[in-house]
Design an enzyme around this catalytic site. Structure first.
Site, PDB file in Angstrom:
ATOM      1  N   GLN A   1       0.835  -1.205   0.000  1.00 31.43           N
ATOM      2  CA  GLN A   1       0.000   0.000   0.000  1.00 31.43           C
ATOM      3  C   GLN A   1       0.868   1.252   0.000  1.00 31.43           C
ATOM      4  O   GLN A   1       0.560   2.249  -0.655  1.00 31.43           O
ATOM      5  CB  GLN A   1      -0.938  -0.002   1.210  1.00 31.43           C
ATOM      6  CG  GLN A   1      -1.975   1.116   1.181  1.00 31.43           C
ATOM      7  CD  GLN A   1      -2.888   1.027  -0.026  1.00 31.43           C
ATOM      8  OE1 GLN A   1      -3.277  -0.071  -0.427  1.00 31.43           O
ATOM      9  NE2 GLN A   1      -3.220   2.164  -0.626  1.00 31.43           N
TER      10      GLN A   1
ATOM     11  N   GLU B   1     -15.194   5.584  -8.384  1.00 31.57           N
ATOM     12  CA  GLU B   1     -14.375   4.404  -8.696  1.00 31.57           C
ATOM     13  C   GLU B   1     -15.299   3.258  -9.090  1.00 31.57           C
ATOM     14  O   GLU B   1     -15.741   2.484  -8.223  1.00 31.57           O
ATOM     15  CB  GLU B   1     -13.513   4.001  -7.490  1.00 31.57           C
ATOM     16  CG  GLU B   1     -12.437   5.017  -7.151  1.00 31.57           C
ATOM     17  CD  GLU B   1     -11.371   4.463  -6.193  1.00 31.57           C
ATOM     18  OE1 GLU B   1     -11.516   3.313  -5.745  1.00 31.57           O
ATOM     19  OE2 GLU B   1     -10.411   5.205  -5.921  1.00 31.57           O
TER      20      GLU B   1
HETATM   21 ZN   LIG Z   1      -9.998  -0.277  -4.664  1.00 27.32          ZN
END
Ligand SMILES: [Zn+2]
Length: 244
Positions: free
Chosen positions: A127, A210
Protein backbone atom coordinates in the site's frame (compact mmCIF):
# COMPACT_ATOMS: atom_id res chain seq x y z
CA UNK A 1 -10.22 71.32 -24.12
CA UNK A 2 -11.10 71.71 -20.47
CA UNK A 3 -14.84 71.98 -21.28
CA UNK A 4 -14.67 68.58 -23.07
CA UNK A 5 -13.16 66.92 -19.98
CA UNK A 6 -15.84 68.56 -17.83
CA UNK A 7 -18.56 67.35 -20.26
CA UNK A 8 -17.21 63.76 -20.19
CA UNK A 9 -17.01 63.80 -16.40
CA UNK A 10 -20.58 65.03 -16.12
CA UNK A 11 -21.82 62.42 -18.64
CA UNK A 12 -19.99 59.60 -16.82
CA UNK A 13 -21.49 60.66 -13.51
CA UNK A 14 -24.93 60.82 -15.14
CA UNK A 15 -24.53 57.34 -16.69
CA UNK A 16 -23.35 55.90 -13.36
CA UNK A 17 -26.39 57.42 -11.62
CA UNK A 18 -28.78 55.92 -14.22
CA UNK A 19 -27.05 52.52 -13.85
CA UNK A 20 -27.34 52.55 -10.07
CA UNK A 21 -31.03 53.55 -10.21
CA UNK A 22 -31.78 50.83 -12.78
CA UNK A 23 -29.95 48.13 -10.87
CA UNK A 24 -31.74 49.00 -7.64
CA UNK A 25 -35.13 49.27 -9.27
CA UNK A 26 -36.15 45.61 -9.62
CA UNK A 27 -34.89 44.73 -6.14
CA UNK A 28 -36.82 47.57 -4.59
CA UNK A 29 -39.93 46.63 -6.58
CA UNK A 30 -39.64 43.00 -5.47
CA UNK A 31 -39.16 44.03 -1.87
CA UNK A 32 -42.07 46.45 -1.87
CA UNK A 33 -44.59 44.42 -3.87
CA UNK A 34 -46.82 42.20 -1.72
CA UNK A 35 -47.28 39.84 -4.73
CA UNK A 36 -43.54 39.32 -5.21
CA UNK A 37 -42.70 35.73 -6.18
CA UNK A 38 -40.97 33.73 -3.43
CA UNK A 39 -37.41 32.62 -4.06
CA UNK A 40 -37.03 29.31 -5.87
CA UNK A 41 -37.73 26.42 -3.51
CA UNK A 42 -34.72 24.85 -1.84
CA UNK A 43 -34.72 21.91 0.55
CA UNK A 44 -35.45 23.37 3.95
CA UNK A 45 -33.67 22.18 7.05
CA UNK A 46 -37.02 20.85 8.30
CA UNK A 47 -37.65 18.79 5.16
CA UNK A 48 -34.11 17.47 5.22
CA UNK A 49 -34.26 16.44 8.86
CA UNK A 50 -37.69 14.82 8.36
CA UNK A 51 -36.29 12.72 5.50
CA UNK A 52 -33.26 11.82 7.60
CA UNK A 53 -35.50 10.87 10.53
CA UNK A 54 -37.56 8.57 8.27
CA UNK A 55 -34.36 6.88 7.09
CA UNK A 56 -33.09 6.48 10.66
CA UNK A 57 -36.42 4.96 11.71
CA UNK A 58 -36.33 2.42 8.89
CA UNK A 59 -32.64 1.47 9.27
CA UNK A 60 -31.84 -2.23 9.65
CA UNK A 61 -31.59 -3.48 13.21
CA UNK A 62 -27.93 -4.46 13.37
CA UNK A 63 -24.82 -3.97 15.46
CA UNK A 64 -23.06 -1.08 13.73
CA UNK A 65 -19.83 -1.86 15.60
CA UNK A 66 -19.55 -5.23 13.82
CA UNK A 67 -16.64 -5.72 11.38
CA UNK A 68 -18.80 -5.53 8.23
CA UNK A 69 -19.56 -1.84 8.80
CA UNK A 70 -16.13 -0.68 9.97
CA UNK A 71 -15.01 2.55 8.34
CA UNK A 72 -11.52 2.71 6.88
CA UNK A 73 -10.83 6.11 5.44
CA UNK A 74 -9.15 9.43 6.26
CA UNK A 75 -8.60 9.50 10.00
CA UNK A 76 -9.91 5.93 10.30
CA UNK A 77 -6.84 3.72 9.82
CA UNK A 78 -6.80 -0.05 9.63
CA UNK A 79 -5.29 -0.97 12.99
CA UNK A 80 -4.80 -4.69 12.53
CA UNK A 81 -4.25 -7.19 9.78
CA UNK A 82 -7.13 -9.48 8.75
CA UNK A 83 -7.10 -12.57 10.97
CA UNK A 84 -7.16 -14.79 7.88
CA UNK A 85 -6.92 -14.11 4.18
CA UNK A 86 -7.76 -16.49 1.36
CA UNK A 87 -7.29 -16.17 -2.36
CA UNK A 88 -10.23 -15.84 -4.71
CA UNK A 89 -9.13 -16.10 -8.34
CA UNK A 90 -5.60 -15.62 -7.03
CA UNK A 91 -6.44 -12.36 -5.22
CA UNK A 92 -6.23 -12.30 -1.40
CA UNK A 93 -9.23 -11.03 0.61
CA UNK A 94 -10.42 -11.33 4.20
CA UNK A 95 -11.61 -14.94 4.54
CA UNK A 96 -15.01 -13.77 5.85
CA UNK A 97 -15.97 -12.18 2.52
CA UNK A 98 -14.60 -14.92 0.24
CA UNK A 99 -17.82 -17.02 -0.06
CA UNK A 100 -19.93 -13.98 -1.01
CA UNK A 101 -17.27 -12.79 -3.45
CA UNK A 102 -17.08 -16.21 -5.11
CA UNK A 103 -20.86 -16.28 -5.47
CA UNK A 104 -20.91 -12.80 -7.00
CA UNK A 105 -18.24 -13.46 -9.61
CA UNK A 106 -19.89 -16.78 -10.48
CA UNK A 107 -23.14 -14.89 -10.94
CA UNK A 108 -21.41 -12.41 -13.25
CA UNK A 109 -19.64 -15.14 -15.22
CA UNK A 110 -22.91 -17.00 -15.64
CA UNK A 111 -24.01 -13.93 -17.63
CA UNK A 112 -20.97 -14.31 -19.89
CA UNK A 113 -19.17 -11.35 -18.29
CA UNK A 114 -15.38 -11.10 -18.24
CA UNK A 115 -14.46 -10.73 -14.56
CA UNK A 116 -10.97 -9.83 -13.42
CA UNK A 117 -10.15 -9.28 -9.74
CA UNK A 118 -7.53 -6.56 -9.85
CA UNK A 119 -6.86 -5.95 -6.16
CA UNK A 120 -8.09 -7.19 -2.78
CA UNK A 121 -6.20 -7.20 0.51
CA UNK A 122 -3.01 -5.13 0.32
CA UNK A 123 -0.27 -5.35 2.94
CA UNK A 124 1.43 -2.29 4.44
CA UNK A 125 4.49 -2.36 2.18
CA UNK A 126 2.43 -2.75 -1.00
CA UNK A 127 0.00 0.00 0.00
CA UNK A 128 2.88 2.32 0.77
CA UNK A 129 4.36 1.64 -2.65
CA UNK A 130 0.99 2.26 -4.39
CA UNK A 131 0.55 5.52 -2.51
CA UNK A 132 4.06 6.82 -3.25
CA UNK A 133 3.52 6.04 -6.94
CA UNK A 134 0.24 8.00 -6.89
CA UNK A 135 1.99 10.94 -5.19
CA UNK A 136 4.61 10.96 -7.94
CA UNK A 137 1.85 11.06 -10.54
CA UNK A 138 -0.75 13.38 -8.95
CA UNK A 139 1.09 15.20 -6.13
CA UNK A 140 0.37 14.76 -2.41
CA UNK A 141 -3.03 16.50 -2.52
CA UNK A 142 -4.28 14.90 -5.74
CA UNK A 143 -3.17 11.42 -4.71
CA UNK A 144 -5.40 11.42 -1.64
CA UNK A 145 -8.64 11.39 -3.65
CA UNK A 146 -7.40 8.46 -5.74
CA UNK A 147 -5.45 6.21 -3.38
CA UNK A 148 -5.78 5.81 0.38
CA UNK A 149 -2.84 6.91 2.47
CA UNK A 150 -0.94 3.93 3.87
CA UNK A 151 -3.08 2.26 6.57
CA UNK A 152 -6.11 4.38 5.64
CA UNK A 153 -6.87 2.45 2.46
CA UNK A 154 -9.81 0.09 2.68
CA UNK A 155 -7.64 -2.43 0.84
CA UNK A 156 -5.58 -2.86 4.02
CA UNK A 157 -8.67 -4.43 5.63
CA UNK A 158 -9.24 -7.10 2.98
CA UNK A 159 -12.96 -6.26 3.00
CA UNK A 160 -13.05 -4.73 -0.49
CA UNK A 161 -12.23 -5.79 -4.00
CA UNK A 162 -11.39 -4.02 -7.25
CA UNK A 163 -13.29 -5.74 -10.06
CA UNK A 164 -12.54 -4.95 -13.67
CA UNK A 165 -13.62 -6.11 -17.06
CA UNK A 166 -10.79 -8.38 -18.22
CA UNK A 167 -10.35 -6.36 -21.40
CA UNK A 168 -9.62 -3.12 -19.52
CA UNK A 169 -6.17 -2.37 -18.23
CA UNK A 170 -6.71 1.03 -16.60
CA UNK A 171 -8.83 1.79 -13.58
CA UNK A 172 -10.72 4.77 -14.92
CA UNK A 173 -14.28 6.01 -15.40
CA UNK A 174 -14.63 4.27 -18.78
CA UNK A 175 -15.26 1.08 -16.78
CA UNK A 176 -18.66 2.53 -15.87
CA UNK A 177 -19.91 1.85 -19.38
CA UNK A 178 -18.98 -1.85 -19.37
CA UNK A 179 -21.66 -4.51 -19.13
CA UNK A 180 -19.78 -5.94 -16.17
CA UNK A 181 -20.06 -2.72 -14.16
CA UNK A 182 -23.72 -2.30 -15.06
CA UNK A 183 -24.43 -5.85 -13.90
CA UNK A 184 -22.41 -5.43 -10.70
CA UNK A 185 -24.10 -2.14 -9.88
CA UNK A 186 -27.51 -3.79 -10.25
CA UNK A 187 -26.73 -7.02 -8.41
CA UNK A 188 -23.83 -6.50 -5.98
CA UNK A 189 -26.11 -5.77 -3.02
CA UNK A 190 -27.71 -9.23 -3.44
CA UNK A 191 -24.30 -10.63 -2.49
CA UNK A 192 -23.64 -8.11 0.30
CA UNK A 193 -21.44 -5.66 -1.63
CA UNK A 194 -21.81 -1.94 -2.35
CA UNK A 195 -20.15 0.38 -4.82
CA UNK A 196 -18.01 2.14 -2.22
CA UNK A 197 -17.13 5.39 -4.04
CA UNK A 198 -20.11 6.33 -6.21
CA UNK A 199 -20.32 9.25 -8.58
CA UNK A 200 -21.11 12.60 -6.95
CA UNK A 201 -20.19 11.55 -3.40
CA UNK A 202 -16.59 12.75 -3.24
CA UNK A 203 -17.45 15.38 -0.63
CA UNK A 204 -18.61 12.55 1.65
CA UNK A 205 -16.24 9.68 0.86
CA UNK A 206 -13.18 11.75 -0.05
CA UNK A 207 -12.72 9.67 -3.20
CA UNK A 208 -13.45 10.21 -6.86
CA UNK A 209 -15.91 7.89 -8.61
CA UNK A 210 -14.38 4.40 -8.70
CA UNK A 211 -16.54 2.07 -10.80
CA UNK A 212 -14.35 -0.87 -9.81
CA UNK A 213 -14.13 -0.71 -6.02
CA UNK A 214 -16.71 -2.78 -4.13
CA UNK A 215 -16.93 -3.20 -0.38
CA UNK A 216 -18.53 -6.02 1.55
CA UNK A 217 -21.07 -4.88 4.18
CA UNK A 218 -23.47 -7.86 4.26
CA UNK A 219 -26.72 -8.26 2.36
CA UNK A 220 -29.03 -6.40 4.75
CA UNK A 221 -26.91 -3.25 4.93
CA UNK A 222 -25.99 -3.42 1.23
CA UNK A 223 -29.63 -3.51 0.14
CA UNK A 224 -30.60 -0.66 2.46
CA UNK A 225 -27.65 1.48 1.35
CA UNK A 226 -28.32 0.79 -2.34
CA UNK A 227 -32.08 1.38 -2.11
CA UNK A 228 -31.49 4.72 -0.38
CA UNK A 229 -28.39 5.85 -2.26
CA UNK A 230 -26.25 5.96 0.89
CA UNK A 231 -22.50 5.69 1.21
CA UNK A 232 -21.02 3.79 4.15
CA UNK A 233 -20.33 7.13 5.86
CA UNK A 234 -24.00 8.16 5.54
CA UNK A 235 -25.24 4.72 6.57
CA UNK A 236 -23.13 4.76 9.72
CA UNK A 237 -24.40 8.24 10.56
CA UNK A 238 -27.88 6.71 10.96
CA UNK A 239 -26.50 4.98 14.06
CA UNK A 240 -25.49 7.78 16.41
CA UNK A 241 -23.07 5.73 18.46
CA UNK A 242 -21.02 4.54 15.48
CA UNK A 243 -17.33 4.71 16.30
CA UNK A 244 -14.19 3.74 14.47
ZN1 LIG B 1 -10.00 -0.28 -4.66
Amino acid sequence: MAWKRLFRTLMCSFCALIFVLNSRGPQRAAAESPAAAPPSPAPSAERFSAAWRRLAESRPDLDISSWEYALYSYGHPVRQEPAETVRVDGTPVDARIAPALRDMIEGARAQGLNVYLASGYTDAAAQNHIYRRAVDRYGEFGAQSVVGRPNESEHRSGLCIDIMDGYYEEKDESLASTELFIWLKMHCSEYGFVLRYPEGKKAITGYVFEPWHFRYVGVEAAEFMTDNGLTLEEFRALYPLAEG
